[in-house]
Write an enzyme that holds these catalytic residues in place. Structure first.
Site, PDB file in Angstrom:
ATOM      1  N   GLY A  28       0.784  -1.230   0.000  1.00  0.00           N
ATOM      2  CA  GLY A  28       0.000   0.000   0.000  1.00  0.00           C
ATOM      3  C   GLY A  28       0.814   1.277   0.000  1.00  0.00           C
ATOM      4  O   GLY A  28       0.286   2.351  -0.277  1.00  0.00           O
ATOM      5  N   CYS A  59      -4.550 -10.442  -1.949  1.00  0.00           N
ATOM      6  CA  CYS A  59      -4.153  -9.105  -1.493  1.00  0.00           C
ATOM      7  C   CYS A  59      -5.081  -8.104  -2.155  1.00  0.00           C
ATOM      8  O   CYS A  59      -5.218  -8.099  -3.392  1.00  0.00           O
ATOM      9  CB  CYS A  59      -2.704  -8.835  -1.873  1.00  0.00           C
ATOM     10  SG  CYS A  59      -2.182  -7.117  -1.641  1.00  0.00           S
ATOM     11  N   ASN A  60      -5.723  -7.259  -1.360  1.00  0.00           N
ATOM     12  CA  ASN A  60      -6.641  -6.270  -1.920  1.00  0.00           C
ATOM     13  C   ASN A  60      -5.921  -5.252  -2.783  1.00  0.00           C
ATOM     14  O   ASN A  60      -6.413  -4.883  -3.855  1.00  0.00           O
ATOM     15  CB  ASN A  60      -7.387  -5.564  -0.788  1.00  0.00           C
ATOM     16  CG  ASN A  60      -8.518  -6.397  -0.238  1.00  0.00           C
ATOM     17  OD1 ASN A  60      -9.654  -6.296  -0.674  1.00  0.00           O
ATOM     18  ND2 ASN A  60      -8.215  -7.239   0.737  1.00  0.00           N
ATOM     19  N   CYS A 173      -8.647  -6.048   3.989  1.00  0.00           N
ATOM     20  CA  CYS A 173      -7.258  -6.497   3.863  1.00  0.00           C
ATOM     21  C   CYS A 173      -7.205  -7.952   4.293  1.00  0.00           C
ATOM     22  O   CYS A 173      -7.761  -8.313   5.342  1.00  0.00           O
ATOM     23  CB  CYS A 173      -6.340  -5.644   4.740  1.00  0.00           C
ATOM     24  SG  CYS A 173      -4.625  -6.224   4.816  1.00  0.00           S
ATOM     25  N   THR A 174      -6.554  -8.788   3.512  1.00  0.00           N
ATOM     26  CA  THR A 174      -6.549 -10.218   3.813  1.00  0.00           C
ATOM     27  C   THR A 174      -5.758 -10.546   5.080  1.00  0.00           C
ATOM     28  O   THR A 174      -5.951 -11.609   5.665  1.00  0.00           O
ATOM     29  CB  THR A 174      -5.967 -11.017   2.627  1.00  0.00           C
ATOM     30  OG1 THR A 174      -4.672 -10.487   2.287  1.00  0.00           O
ATOM     31  CG2 THR A 174      -6.879 -10.925   1.423  1.00  0.00           C
TER      32      THR A 174
END
Length: 258
Positions: A28, A59-60, A173-174
């Site tokens: 991020g 993963c976002n 978020c994972t």
């Protein structure tokens, strides 16, 4: 790791090669264009070496920026993981939904497009919680978590204007899978929490049933690959054993770090 945990729960005999780009954690904080190039390069290399039947982008951040490029670059199904805004819109009674995410996910237009497309009648309140990813890493290692830090992040979401009406919170978020029991403790009663990891795992297994099988390599053991040595020492070794990874190896990608 949350999606890996869900996949193993649903299908314990599944062979999973997991590639974590630890050299560039957290994603991020990186710029989009060079990050997309890096993700595509890593996964093209992994596809050539490991010959997976499908790829799950757990993963976002990677999913929201790189899915189109990955699907154009690889000849196998690519499954992404995006914030569960559509799901939240289906279950919310108050029509006010919350999202806990990384700061990068919170600011990306993709989130607002998901809201506009799938939950336009809901008020969406987002908190980009930079510290939660680090806390989730600590939770994964089995560390005791600071209650005040977790409470502060939940309060930062619920104390926004209109936050008292939130009845559904999605994990954006994972990593946050490993924080869910603690997060539930610091929110008001009656909130529905949505962890997308099990849903992503179920979808991946459905796609896997119809995916054409790739040529098999000699090894069939699940392998954890990292792009940089992990932190945590023995705690990390114990943690990955819980996910059926007996060891980890460095994934040599020969790609200049951005």
């Amino acid at each position: 790791m949350g999606v890996v945990q869900a996949l193993q729960h649903l299908q314990p005999d599944l062979v999973i090669d997991y590639l974590a780009d630890t050299a560039l954690y957290p994603y991020g904080e990186q710029r989009d264009e060079p990050l997309i190039a890096r993700i595509v390069h890593l996964l093209k290399t992994a596809h050539r070496r490991l010959r997976p039947d499908i790829v799950v982008i757990a993963c976002n951040t990677a999913s929201t920026i790189a899915l189109p490029a990955l699907r154009a670059a690889l000849p196998i199904p690519i499954i992404g993981c995006v914030p569960p805004i559509r799901w939240a819109g289906r279950v919310s009674k108050t029509r006010t939904i919350g999202l806990l995410s990384t700061t990068a996910t919170a600011r990306r237009p993709y989130v607002h497009q998901l809201h506009a497309d799938f939950a336009p009648d809901c008020k969406l309140i987002v908190h980009g919680a930079r510290r939660l990813a680090d806390l989730a890493e600590q939770a994964f290692l089995g560390k005791k978590l600071p209650a005040e830090a977790l409470k502060a992040e939940v309060d930062a979401l619920l104390n926004q204007p209109g936050g008292e009406q939130i009845d559904t919170i999605g994990l954006g978020c994972t990593h946050y899978t490993f924080l869910l029991p603690e997060l539930e403790l610091y929110a008001k009663p009656g909130i529905t929490w949505l962890d997308p990891a099990p849903a992503v795992a179920r979808h991946a297994l459905t796609i896997l049933e119809t995916a054409p099988w790739q040529d098999r390599l000699e090894h069939q053991a699940a392998t954890l690959y990292l792009t940089a040595a992990p932190q945590g020492g023995e705690d990390f070794s114990h943690a990955i054993k819980r996910l059926q990874f007996g060891k980890w190896d460095i994934f040599e990608d020969r790609f200049e770090c951005i």
